[in-house]
Structures are given as C-alpha cells and as structure tokens.
Design a protein around this motif. Structure first.
Motif, PDB file in Angstrom:
ATOM      1  N   PHE A 106       0.835  -1.206   0.000  1.00  0.00           N
ATOM      2  CA  PHE A 106       0.000   0.000   0.000  1.00  0.00           C
ATOM      3  C   PHE A 106       0.872   1.260   0.000  1.00  0.00           C
ATOM      4  O   PHE A 106       0.691   2.160  -0.831  1.00  0.00           O
ATOM      5  CB  PHE A 106      -0.895  -0.058   1.248  1.00  0.00           C
ATOM      6  CG  PHE A 106      -1.758   1.150   1.481  1.00  0.00           C
ATOM      7  CD1 PHE A 106      -2.707   1.544   0.548  1.00  0.00           C
ATOM      8  CD2 PHE A 106      -1.648   1.875   2.657  1.00  0.00           C
ATOM      9  CE1 PHE A 106      -3.518   2.641   0.779  1.00  0.00           C
ATOM     10  CE2 PHE A 106      -2.457   2.967   2.903  1.00  0.00           C
ATOM     11  CZ  PHE A 106      -3.391   3.359   1.959  1.00  0.00           C
ATOM     12  N   THR A 113      -4.257   5.174   7.278  1.00  0.00           N
ATOM     13  CA  THR A 113      -4.316   6.552   6.785  1.00  0.00           C
ATOM     14  C   THR A 113      -3.081   7.332   7.244  1.00  0.00           C
ATOM     15  O   THR A 113      -2.533   8.145   6.498  1.00  0.00           O
ATOM     16  CB  THR A 113      -5.596   7.246   7.289  1.00  0.00           C
ATOM     17  OG1 THR A 113      -6.697   6.401   6.959  1.00  0.00           O
ATOM     18  CG2 THR A 113      -5.796   8.599   6.656  1.00  0.00           C
ATOM     19  N   LYS A 161      -0.497   9.110   4.784  1.00  0.00           N
ATOM     20  CA  LYS A 161      -0.132  10.538   4.836  1.00  0.00           C
ATOM     21  C   LYS A 161       1.373  10.716   4.982  1.00  0.00           C
ATOM     22  O   LYS A 161       1.977  11.558   4.314  1.00  0.00           O
ATOM     23  CB  LYS A 161      -0.873  11.226   5.991  1.00  0.00           C
ATOM     24  CG  LYS A 161      -2.357  11.400   5.699  1.00  0.00           C
ATOM     25  CD  LYS A 161      -3.090  11.990   6.856  1.00  0.00           C
ATOM     26  CE  LYS A 161      -2.993  13.513   6.877  1.00  0.00           C
ATOM     27  NZ  LYS A 161      -3.873  14.097   7.898  1.00  0.00           N
ATOM     28  N   MET A 221     -16.259  17.600  -1.184  1.00  0.00           N
ATOM     29  CA  MET A 221     -16.282  16.131  -1.056  1.00  0.00           C
ATOM     30  C   MET A 221     -17.643  15.660  -0.544  1.00  0.00           C
ATOM     31  O   MET A 221     -18.130  14.605  -0.954  1.00  0.00           O
ATOM     32  CB  MET A 221     -15.173  15.653  -0.109  1.00  0.00           C
ATOM     33  CG  MET A 221     -13.768  15.853  -0.628  1.00  0.00           C
ATOM     34  SD  MET A 221     -13.402  14.902  -2.114  1.00  0.00           S
ATOM     35  CE  MET A 221     -12.973  13.317  -1.422  1.00  0.00           C
ATOM     36  N   LEU A 279     -14.431   8.466  -4.077  1.00  0.00           N
ATOM     37  CA  LEU A 279     -13.352   7.485  -4.208  1.00  0.00           C
ATOM     38  C   LEU A 279     -12.446   7.833  -5.391  1.00  0.00           C
ATOM     39  O   LEU A 279     -11.216   7.839  -5.288  1.00  0.00           O
ATOM     40  CB  LEU A 279     -13.977   6.098  -4.414  1.00  0.00           C
ATOM     41  CG  LEU A 279     -13.072   4.895  -4.275  1.00  0.00           C
ATOM     42  CD1 LEU A 279     -12.902   4.538  -2.802  1.00  0.00           C
ATOM     43  CD2 LEU A 279     -13.666   3.694  -4.989  1.00  0.00           C
ATOM     44  N   ALA A 339     -10.510  11.295  -4.679  1.00  0.00           N
ATOM     45  CA  ALA A 339      -9.394  11.114  -3.734  1.00  0.00           C
ATOM     46  C   ALA A 339      -8.361  10.155  -4.313  1.00  0.00           C
ATOM     47  O   ALA A 339      -7.157  10.341  -4.116  1.00  0.00           O
ATOM     48  CB  ALA A 339      -9.910  10.601  -2.397  1.00  0.00           C
ATOM     49  N   TRP A 391      -5.586  12.624  -4.420  1.00  0.00           N
ATOM     50  CA  TRP A 391      -4.860  12.459  -3.156  1.00  0.00           C
ATOM     51  C   TRP A 391      -3.843  11.326  -3.285  1.00  0.00           C
ATOM     52  O   TRP A 391      -2.669  11.512  -3.032  1.00  0.00           O
ATOM     53  CB  TRP A 391      -5.808  12.189  -1.976  1.00  0.00           C
ATOM     54  CG  TRP A 391      -5.134  12.494  -0.671  1.00  0.00           C
ATOM     55  CD1 TRP A 391      -5.184  13.672   0.022  1.00  0.00           C
ATOM     56  CD2 TRP A 391      -4.242  11.631   0.070  1.00  0.00           C
ATOM     57  NE1 TRP A 391      -4.379  13.599   1.137  1.00  0.00           N
ATOM     58  CE2 TRP A 391      -3.789  12.360   1.196  1.00  0.00           C
ATOM     59  CE3 TRP A 391      -3.781  10.338  -0.112  1.00  0.00           C
ATOM     60  CZ2 TRP A 391      -2.912  11.835   2.134  1.00  0.00           C
ATOM     61  CZ3 TRP A 391      -2.897   9.806   0.817  1.00  0.00           C
ATOM     62  CH2 TRP A 391      -2.469  10.547   1.935  1.00  0.00           C
ATOM     63  N   TYR A 392      -4.332  10.144  -3.718  1.00  0.00           N
ATOM     64  CA  TYR A 392      -3.427   8.996  -3.819  1.00  0.00           C
ATOM     65  C   TYR A 392      -2.595   9.004  -5.102  1.00  0.00           C
ATOM     66  O   TYR A 392      -1.649   8.231  -5.238  1.00  0.00           O
ATOM     67  CB  TYR A 392      -4.221   7.689  -3.733  1.00  0.00           C
ATOM     68  CG  TYR A 392      -4.675   7.364  -2.327  1.00  0.00           C
ATOM     69  CD1 TYR A 392      -3.833   6.731  -1.430  1.00  0.00           C
ATOM     70  CD2 TYR A 392      -5.947   7.705  -1.892  1.00  0.00           C
ATOM     71  CE1 TYR A 392      -4.225   6.438  -0.141  1.00  0.00           C
ATOM     72  CE2 TYR A 392      -6.367   7.419  -0.603  1.00  0.00           C
ATOM     73  CZ  TYR A 392      -5.502   6.783   0.271  1.00  0.00           C
ATOM     74  OH  TYR A 392      -5.896   6.498   1.543  1.00  0.00           O
ATOM     75  N   GLU A 399      -9.401  13.481   6.985  1.00  0.00           N
ATOM     76  CA  GLU A 399      -8.850  12.111   7.014  1.00  0.00           C
ATOM     77  C   GLU A 399      -9.858  11.045   6.636  1.00  0.00           C
ATOM     78  O   GLU A 399      -9.505  10.002   6.095  1.00  0.00           O
ATOM     79  CB  GLU A 399      -8.308  11.794   8.412  1.00  0.00           C
ATOM     80  CG  GLU A 399      -6.827  11.963   8.511  1.00  0.00           C
ATOM     81  CD  GLU A 399      -6.244  11.347   9.769  1.00  0.00           C
ATOM     82  OE1 GLU A 399      -6.842  10.435  10.347  1.00  0.00           O
ATOM     83  OE2 GLU A 399      -5.176  11.822  10.176  1.00  0.00           O
ATOM     84  N   TYR A 407     -12.052  11.046   4.362  1.00  0.00           N
ATOM     85  CA  TYR A 407     -12.131  10.840   2.908  1.00  0.00           C
ATOM     86  C   TYR A 407     -10.914  10.057   2.413  1.00  0.00           C
ATOM     87  O   TYR A 407     -11.010   9.237   1.506  1.00  0.00           O
ATOM     88  CB  TYR A 407     -12.232  12.177   2.166  1.00  0.00           C
ATOM     89  CG  TYR A 407     -13.472  12.965   2.536  1.00  0.00           C
ATOM     90  CD1 TYR A 407     -14.734  12.390   2.446  1.00  0.00           C
ATOM     91  CD2 TYR A 407     -13.377  14.276   2.979  1.00  0.00           C
ATOM     92  CE1 TYR A 407     -15.864  13.096   2.800  1.00  0.00           C
ATOM     93  CE2 TYR A 407     -14.498  14.992   3.331  1.00  0.00           C
ATOM     94  CZ  TYR A 407     -15.746  14.400   3.250  1.00  0.00           C
ATOM     95  OH  TYR A 407     -16.860  15.098   3.599  1.00  0.00           O
ATOM     96  N   ILE A 408      -9.765  10.351   3.030  1.00  0.00           N
ATOM     97  CA  ILE A 408      -8.540   9.631   2.656  1.00  0.00           C
ATOM     98  C   ILE A 408      -8.686   8.161   3.034  1.00  0.00           C
ATOM     99  O   ILE A 408      -8.357   7.254   2.274  1.00  0.00           O
ATOM    100  CB  ILE A 408      -7.306  10.244   3.372  1.00  0.00           C
ATOM    101  CG1 ILE A 408      -7.160  11.719   3.027  1.00  0.00           C
ATOM    102  CG2 ILE A 408      -6.037   9.485   3.002  1.00  0.00           C
ATOM    103  CD1 ILE A 408      -6.177  12.464   3.915  1.00  0.00           C
ATOM    104  N   HIS A 409      -9.224   7.953   4.239  1.00  0.00           N
ATOM    105  CA  HIS A 409      -9.396   6.578   4.727  1.00  0.00           C
ATOM    106  C   HIS A 409     -10.380   5.803   3.840  1.00  0.00           C
ATOM    107  O   HIS A 409     -10.103   4.664   3.440  1.00  0.00           O
ATOM    108  CB  HIS A 409      -9.909   6.626   6.167  1.00  0.00           C
ATOM    109  CG  HIS A 409     -10.029   5.271   6.793  1.00  0.00           C
ATOM    110  ND1 HIS A 409      -8.944   4.521   7.151  1.00  0.00           N
ATOM    111  CD2 HIS A 409     -11.116   4.514   7.076  1.00  0.00           C
ATOM    112  CE1 HIS A 409      -9.347   3.367   7.645  1.00  0.00           C
ATOM    113  NE2 HIS A 409     -10.666   3.332   7.616  1.00  0.00           N
ATOM    114  N   ALA A 467     -11.109   6.256   0.835  1.00  0.00           N
ATOM    115  CA  ALA A 467     -10.647   6.053  -0.552  1.00  0.00           C
ATOM    116  C   ALA A 467      -9.542   5.014  -0.668  1.00  0.00           C
ATOM    117  O   ALA A 467      -9.012   4.781  -1.742  1.00  0.00           O
ATOM    118  CB  ALA A 467     -10.169   7.383  -1.133  1.00  0.00           C
ATOM    119  N   GLN A 468      -9.201   4.371   0.448  1.00  0.00           N
ATOM    120  CA  GLN A 468      -8.156   3.336   0.376  1.00  0.00           C
ATOM    121  C   GLN A 468      -8.561   2.162  -0.500  1.00  0.00           C
ATOM    122  O   GLN A 468      -7.722   1.372  -0.923  1.00  0.00           O
ATOM    123  CB  GLN A 468      -7.829   2.820   1.774  1.00  0.00           C
ATOM    124  CG  GLN A 468      -6.906   3.745   2.530  1.00  0.00           C
ATOM    125  CD  GLN A 468      -6.733   3.330   3.966  1.00  0.00           C
ATOM    126  OE1 GLN A 468      -6.888   2.170   4.311  1.00  0.00           O
ATOM    127  NE2 GLN A 468      -6.420   4.302   4.801  1.00  0.00           N
TER     128      GLN A 468
END
Lengths: 186, 265
Positions: A28, A68, A72, A129, A138, A141, A145-146, B15, B17-19, B21-22
């Motif tokens: 990951f 998370t 980050k 969001m 999804l 982000a 983000w990812y 956080e 949203y980040i979580h 979207a995993q």
C-alpha cells in the motif's frame, strides 16, 4: 495482525510492530510512493524512511487509522523527496534558497491572508467532497490524493479507463464551479 | 490561488475521505491455492483436459513432482540431462511407476475459472543422478547429504490458446546445516539510550527485501530478524533462498545472515 495490536507493540517499543507494518502495508505504502515518485528505488527508500518515522512518532501519537497515518506519512515524504529532486535539478536548490530568502521580504499580512485562504480552501475541498457520491469521492481522492493513474483506478474500481477519465473531467469542472461560487479566484 | 495551493488543500482534506478512498488500492491478487489431498483430490480431475509444459528444476538432481497416488505426474527428462528439462505433464489412471521415467503427456484437472492456480503437491519423484534412477520422495525424506524435502508447488495459468499450463514449479528443501552468506556489510550501528539502530547497506537490504534500518530495545543482546522473501541468484533461475535469519553480534559489530531453507525452481 490488527492495527490496534500494531500500535500497542509500537507503544511497547517492540520492533515486531515494524515487521507487522511491512507485512501488512508495504504494498500500500509503496504504491503511494510509486505514484508520486515514479521510480521503484526512490519509492523503496521513501517507504523505508516512513517505517522509521512511524517508529519515531508513535508514541506519542496514537492515530485513529494506522493505514491513513501511513498513507499521509508516505505521501508527504514522497513529495519532499520529489521537491528535493526538482531542487537538485534546478541547480542544487540555489533558486529555492533565493526564493525562500525573498519570501522574508513579503509582508506578514500577506502570508496571514495566504494562510487564511489556504484554510478556507481546505474547508471548501471538504465541503465539495460532501457533495459527491461515494464512488465519485473514491475516484477524486484516488486520483488527486493517492495520485493513482487512470488505468489503475479503472482496474481497481471495475470501470473502463474512458469512464474514469470522463468522470474525473466532470469532477474537475464541478470543483471549478464550486470554488468560483465561493469566491475563489480560479 | 495557484495549482499548488489547490494541491495542498486537497492534500490536507479530511482524514475520513482519505481513509474511505483506500479501496482504490488493491493488493496484487495471489494465485488460488488448490491443495491436492487424499480427501479433496478427486473433484479436481474431472473436466478440463489440458496440455501443459513443465519446467523441471535441477540442483543435485532433476525433480519430477507427482501426486502421492500417482494420478498426476510430469514427463521426465532424459536422465541427468538438464537441457531437456522442459516437457509435458500427464495424468495416468494406472498411476505412475517409480521405475518409469516417462509418465505420460497430459494432465486432467478441473481448472474452470479464469484464474491462476497453485497446486500443492504431496510428494515428488526426483532423479538421483548419483544412483541414476528416479526415486519417490515424501516431505521429510532426506535428500542428498544435507537436506530434507519439505514441500512442493506447481503454478498453472492459461496460455493464449486457453489451455492450462504449468509455468512454474517449486520444491522446497531444508538444509540440516544453516547456509551462511558471507561478505555482508552493516552500514552503521548506532547505540543510544532508547535502543540500537542498525542500518543495513542498501544492496543488502534490497537483496533481503528488508528496510534499511532496524531498531532494537535497550540492552538487548543478539537478535534475529526474519524475511520470507527470496534472495539469492535469481538470474540463473536455479536456486533462491528464503526464511533468512539475520543475527547481529554486538560484541563484534558483525551481522550474520543465514538461511535454513532453499527453494529450487
């Protein structure tokens, strides 16, 4: 091993925690680092540094979501590596240094305003969001983000690449309208 | 507002949203494992009749994996000749005789999904080049002068023609004596109040698939770390090492790396 057990081991200063993190989250974290750095060796180095940061920061920190927190740390460290890399290419970071020095000449008021705008922008992003469907959140982000490629998003979300591209395009336009309506100069 | 401002704002999003979207990250899928045991073996021999190519491995001998009952086997290469190691896979109702080098040309196995498979084997036929004969080995049997056979797997996937093929075989051997890897380097050992940080040389950590550092508890003596990742000479496609132990000797500041398991492809 559960995340709570891993965090417990970290609090006990037991190095098995790091091995458990490697086993559970290496793929990951490396995917995030690879998305940003686009280089396997740099991604590997980045992730190794993240393990050390986790060891150094937990405790005292006790993140609610370990995954998370790792994401980050990985992303921010990867961005730092990337910035260093860009700086090196621009001449050993000399230009960056000059910019930093000149920044001291900018009145405080400006940076305060800038910081406030930054906070407002963060708040606006969170509001944006909220307006999205779960799937669109999804995708947004996942991409911004990812930093996953469209092809990876498509594969992992069971969508066609074209569908993902079109959806992201619509989301960008929607965000632009959303920010304009809130007075941001875009 | 610049694009960097926007990027930073997205970077600092809530956080949750980040979580959530995993889910966009999916672990690479491991092949489905089929364990061929006495109770479950029969259903796997029903429908699909596939021709498969096999890659036998050579170390001290050429290995020929089979199921214990003799229901499945691999065509054996010419005795002791590694260059003829690729051949067909077979299923024979009459079983496989230990004295037969050639065991057939096809495999009948129920692989009806669009997936990759692992078949875990019960025992193997291995060619003993010293005695010039094939022998049946079961897990736990001694092999050569210093090893035990401890497991075996075959990996199947579909080829362009839709036929199932074996693309990789593994046999695991356990040595009686640990195998030591020499000439390894520790970059640094830093001792502090909170413990000891050991930095491994990049080439070593890469080889072992481990991070560049380890941190130990205060006043801890020699300790061991384990990795299940393959190391060794991958180029030759012959032998890799796994289950590696790393022991740090604080008195001499030396690191000892040993592996008690060798996998032959």
């Amino acid at each position: 091993m559960d995340d709570s057990e891993i965090i417990k081991l970290l609090f006990e200063r037991n190095e098995r925690a790091i091995l458990a993190i490697i086993k559970k989250y290496e793929g990951f974290c490396k995917a995030i680092a690879r998305n940003i750095l686009k280089n396997e060796e740099d991604a590997e180095e980045c992730v190794n540094d993240v393990y050390l940061k986790v060891w150094e920061t937990i405790p005292p920190k006790e993140p609610p979501y370990l995954s998370t927190y790792l994401a980050k740390l990985t992303k921010n460290h990867a961005l730092n590596i990337l910035e260093r890399s860009y700086a090196a290419k621009r001449g050993g970071g000399a230009v960056e240094l000059i910019l930093d020095e000149l920044e001291e000449c900018i009145p405080d008021k400006y940076s305060v305003e800038r910081e406030l705008e930054g906070k407002e922008l963060e708040s606006a992003i969170n509001d944006f969001m909220k307006t999205l469907s779960e799937k669109n959140r999804l995708l947004f982000a996942g991409r911004y983000w990812y930093c996953f490629d469209v092809s990876e998003l498509a594969a992992n979300c069971n969508m066609s690449e074209n569908n993902v591209s079109v959806t992201l395009n619509r989301l960008r336009k929607k965000l632009r309208t959303f920010l304009s309506e809130r007075g941001f100069n875009v | 507002m610049t694009k960097k401002d926007l990027f930073n704002a997205i970077n600092n999003m809530d956080e949750k949203y980040i979580h959530d979207a995993q889910d966009v990250y999916k672990e690479p899928q491991a092949p489905e494992v089929i364990r061929i045991s006495k109770e479950k073996r029969q259903p796997y021999w029903k429908t699909i009749f596939a021709t498969a190519a096999c890659t036998a491995a050579a170390m001290f001998a050429v290995f020929v994996p089979i199921v214990r009952s003799g229901a499945i086997g691999f065509l054996a290469p010419a005795a002791g000749n590694e260059s003829t190691a690729s051949s067909g896979v077979v299923l024979g109702d009459s079983g496989v005789s230990e004295s037969n080098n050639v065991v057939g040309s096809e495999i009948k196995i129920d692989l009806d999904k669009e997936k990759n498979y692992e078949v875990v084997l019960d025992s193997v036929f291995a060619y003993d080049s010293e005695e010039n004969t094939f022998k049946r080995y079961e897990w736990g049997d001694a092999f050569a002068s210093d090893q035990l056979l401890v497991g075996g797997k075959s990996y199947f996937k579909k080829n362009e023609n839709g036929e199932w093929q074996i693309y990789c075989q593994e046999l695991a051997l356990r040595r009686f004596k640990p195998l030591e890897l020499e000439n390894v380097t520790i970059m640094q050992i830093k001792e502090g109040k909170e413990g000891t940080v050991i930095l491994l040389h990049e080439s070593l950590s890469e080889k072992l698939g481990l991070p560049n550092f380890f941190k130990t508890s205060p006043n801890e003596g020699a300790f061991e770390l384990y990795t299940d990742k393959f190391i060794g000479d991958k180029e030759s496609k012959t032998i890799s090492f796994s289950s590696t132990n790393i022991t740090v000797d604080y008195d001499t500041n030396k690191i000892k790396i040993s592996s008690d398991r060798v996998t032959a492809f």
